[in-house]
Design a protein around this motif. Sequence first.
Motif, PDB file in Angstrom:
ATOM      1  N   LEU A  34      -8.146  -5.087  10.032  1.00 15.77           N
ATOM      2  CA  LEU A  34      -7.240  -4.281  10.846  1.00 15.77           C
ATOM      3  C   LEU A  34      -5.862  -4.169  10.188  1.00 15.77           C
ATOM      4  CD1 LEU A  34      -8.183  -5.659  14.369  1.00 15.77           C
ATOM      5  CD2 LEU A  34      -8.550  -3.309  13.551  1.00 15.77           C
ATOM      6  N   MET A  35      -5.388  -5.261   9.600  1.00 18.49           N
ATOM      7  CA  MET A  35      -4.074  -5.235   8.959  1.00 18.49           C
ATOM      8  C   MET A  35      -4.089  -4.316   7.747  1.00 18.49           C
ATOM      9  SD  MET A  35      -1.136  -6.430   9.554  1.00 18.49           S
ATOM     10  CE  MET A  35       0.013  -5.335   8.753  1.00 18.49           C
ATOM     11  N   ARG A  36      -5.174  -4.349   6.985  1.00 12.86           N
ATOM     12  CA  ARG A  36      -5.285  -3.447   5.829  1.00 12.86           C
ATOM     13  C   ARG A  36      -5.292  -1.988   6.293  1.00 12.86           C
ATOM     14  NH1 ARG A  36      -6.537  -5.834   0.969  1.00 12.86           N
ATOM     15  NH2 ARG A  36      -7.066  -8.047   1.122  1.00 12.86           N
ATOM     16  N   GLU A  37      -6.034  -1.710   7.361  1.00 10.70           N
ATOM     17  CA  GLU A  37      -6.072  -0.354   7.908  1.00 10.70           C
ATOM     18  C   GLU A  37      -4.680   0.069   8.370  1.00 10.70           C
ATOM     19  OE1 GLU A  37      -8.010   1.817  11.785  1.00 10.70           O
ATOM     20  OE2 GLU A  37      -9.193   0.269  10.787  1.00 10.70           O
ATOM     21  N   HIS A  38      -3.991  -0.825   9.054  1.00 14.38           N
ATOM     22  CA  HIS A  38      -2.640  -0.556   9.537  1.00 14.38           C
ATOM     23  C   HIS A  38      -1.692  -0.302   8.358  1.00 14.38           C
ATOM     24  CE1 HIS A  38       1.096  -0.905  11.746  1.00 14.38           C
ATOM     25  NE2 HIS A  38       1.448  -1.918  10.997  1.00 14.38           N
ATOM     26  N   ALA A  39      -1.755  -1.160   7.344  1.00 12.92           N
ATOM     27  CA  ALA A  39      -0.880  -1.017   6.180  1.00 12.92           C
ATOM     28  C   ALA A  39      -1.137   0.301   5.461  1.00 12.92           C
ATOM     29  CB  ALA A  39      -1.068  -2.198   5.228  1.00 12.92           C
ATOM     30  N   ASN A  40      -2.399   0.674   5.327  1.00 15.85           N
ATOM     31  CA  ASN A  40      -2.729   1.944   4.673  1.00 15.85           C
ATOM     32  C   ASN A  40      -2.196   3.135   5.456  1.00 15.85           C
ATOM     33  OD1 ASN A  40      -4.006   0.812   2.443  1.00 15.85           O
ATOM     34  ND2 ASN A  40      -5.988   0.751   3.472  1.00 15.85           N
ATOM     35  N   ALA A  41      -2.271   3.081   6.778  1.00 19.52           N
ATOM     36  CA  ALA A  41      -1.743   4.161   7.610  1.00 19.52           C
ATOM     37  C   ALA A  41      -0.232   4.270   7.466  1.00 19.52           C
ATOM     38  CB  ALA A  41      -2.128   3.935   9.073  1.00 19.52           C
ATOM     39  N   VAL A  42       0.444   3.136   7.427  1.00 18.39           N
ATOM     40  CA  VAL A  42       1.898   3.144   7.271  1.00 18.39           C
ATOM     41  C   VAL A  42       2.271   3.677   5.887  1.00 18.39           C
ATOM     42  CG1 VAL A  42       3.961   1.688   7.131  1.00 18.39           C
ATOM     43  CG2 VAL A  42       2.298   1.322   8.959  1.00 18.39           C
ATOM     44  N   LYS A  43       1.556   3.222   4.848  1.00 16.80           N
ATOM     45  CA  LYS A  43       1.831   3.715   3.493  1.00 16.80           C
ATOM     46  C   LYS A  43       1.630   5.227   3.414  1.00 16.80           C
ATOM     47  CE  LYS A  43      -0.397   0.357   1.000  1.00 16.80           C
ATOM     48  NZ  LYS A  43      -0.976  -0.165  -0.245  1.00 16.80           N
ATOM     49  N   GLU A  44       0.579   5.713   4.048  1.00 13.21           N
ATOM     50  CA  GLU A  44       0.306   7.145   4.055  1.00 13.21           C
ATOM     51  C   GLU A  44       1.445   7.897   4.730  1.00 13.21           C
ATOM     52  OE1 GLU A  44      -3.170   9.449   6.125  1.00 13.21           O
ATOM     53  OE2 GLU A  44      -3.995   8.058   4.631  1.00 13.21           O
ATOM     54  N   SER A  45       1.923   7.365   5.826  1.00 11.69           N
ATOM     55  CA  SER A  45       3.026   7.977   6.559  1.00 11.69           C
ATOM     56  C   SER A  45       4.294   8.009   5.708  1.00 11.69           C
ATOM     57  CB  SER A  45       3.273   7.202   7.853  1.00 11.69           C
ATOM     58  OG  SER A  45       4.376   7.731   8.536  1.00 11.69           O
ATOM     59  N   VAL A  46       4.565   6.918   5.021  1.00 11.69           N
ATOM     60  CA  VAL A  46       5.755   6.836   4.164  1.00 11.69           C
ATOM     61  C   VAL A  46       5.609   7.784   2.986  1.00 11.69           C
ATOM     62  CG1 VAL A  46       7.051   5.322   2.610  1.00 11.69           C
ATOM     63  CG2 VAL A  46       6.367   4.504   4.865  1.00 11.69           C
ATOM     64  N   ASP A  47       4.423   7.856   2.420  1.00 13.29           N
ATOM     65  CA  ASP A  47       4.177   8.773   1.302  1.00 13.29           C
ATOM     66  C   ASP A  47       4.452  10.213   1.728  1.00 13.29           C
ATOM     67  OD1 ASP A  47       3.472   6.764  -0.456  1.00 13.29           O
ATOM     68  OD2 ASP A  47       1.305   7.082  -0.235  1.00 13.29           O
ATOM     69  N   LEU A  48       4.036  10.580   2.934  1.00 13.77           N
ATOM     70  CA  LEU A  48       4.260  11.936   3.421  1.00 13.77           C
ATOM     71  C   LEU A  48       5.743  12.235   3.564  1.00 13.77           C
ATOM     72  CD1 LEU A  48       1.456  12.227   6.133  1.00 13.77           C
ATOM     73  CD2 LEU A  48       1.524  13.336   3.890  1.00 13.77           C
ATOM     74  N   ALA A  49       6.536  11.196   3.807  1.00  6.17           N
ATOM     75  CA  ALA A  49       7.981  11.365   3.944  1.00  6.17           C
ATOM     76  C   ALA A  49       8.672  11.389   2.586  1.00  6.17           C
ATOM     77  CB  ALA A  49       8.556  10.247   4.805  1.00  6.17           C
ATOM     78  N   GLY A  50       7.927  11.131   1.508  1.00  7.44           N
ATOM     79  CA  GLY A  50       8.501  11.162   0.168  1.00  7.44           C
ATOM     80  C   GLY A  50       9.295   9.929  -0.193  1.00  7.44           C
ATOM     81  N   VAL A  51       9.021   8.814   0.471  1.00  6.18           N
ATOM     82  CA  VAL A  51       9.728   7.563   0.209  1.00  6.18           C
ATOM     83  C   VAL A  51       8.881   6.711  -0.731  1.00  6.18           C
ATOM     84  CG1 VAL A  51      10.661   5.464   1.275  1.00  6.18           C
ATOM     85  CG2 VAL A  51      10.782   7.646   2.484  1.00  6.18           C
ATOM     86  N   PRO A  52       9.487   6.106  -1.769  1.00  8.62           N
ATOM     87  CA  PRO A  52       8.701   5.225  -2.651  1.00  8.62           C
ATOM     88  C   PRO A  52       8.092   4.068  -1.865  1.00  8.62           C
ATOM     89  CG  PRO A  52      10.889   5.598  -3.546  1.00  8.62           C
ATOM     90  CD  PRO A  52      10.878   6.176  -2.159  1.00  8.62           C
ATOM     91  N   VAL A  53       6.877   3.702  -2.206  1.00  7.94           N
ATOM     92  CA  VAL A  53       6.157   2.627  -1.517  1.00  7.94           C
ATOM     93  C   VAL A  53       6.085   1.411  -2.425  1.00  7.94           C
ATOM     94  CG1 VAL A  53       3.948   1.973  -0.479  1.00  7.94           C
ATOM     95  CG2 VAL A  53       4.792   4.309  -0.255  1.00  7.94           C
ATOM     96  N   ALA A  54       6.287   0.227  -1.864  1.00  3.11           N
ATOM     97  CA  ALA A  54       6.167  -1.014  -2.634  1.00  3.11           C
ATOM     98  C   ALA A  54       4.696  -1.336  -2.836  1.00  3.11           C
ATOM     99  CB  ALA A  54       6.862  -2.161  -1.904  1.00  3.11           C
TER     100      ALA A  54
END
Length: 66
Positions: A34-54
Amino acid sequence: MGVSGHHPEIQRDRQRHAVVEASERGQSARAEALMREHANAVKESVDLAGVPVATGETTGRFALAR
């Protein structure tokens, strides 16, 4: 809105609660999935905003992705 028809913030909040619940029940494999799924969703959201991801290594060190 997200794929499930919910606002992304509500979906992420539900995911976090599910992670905590699984952890409290001793379901470590489920909590991790669940945490991996959550993290991937957040990363996807940040990517859509054009923010660099760690990005992390197994050592726990992080660097900005390009």
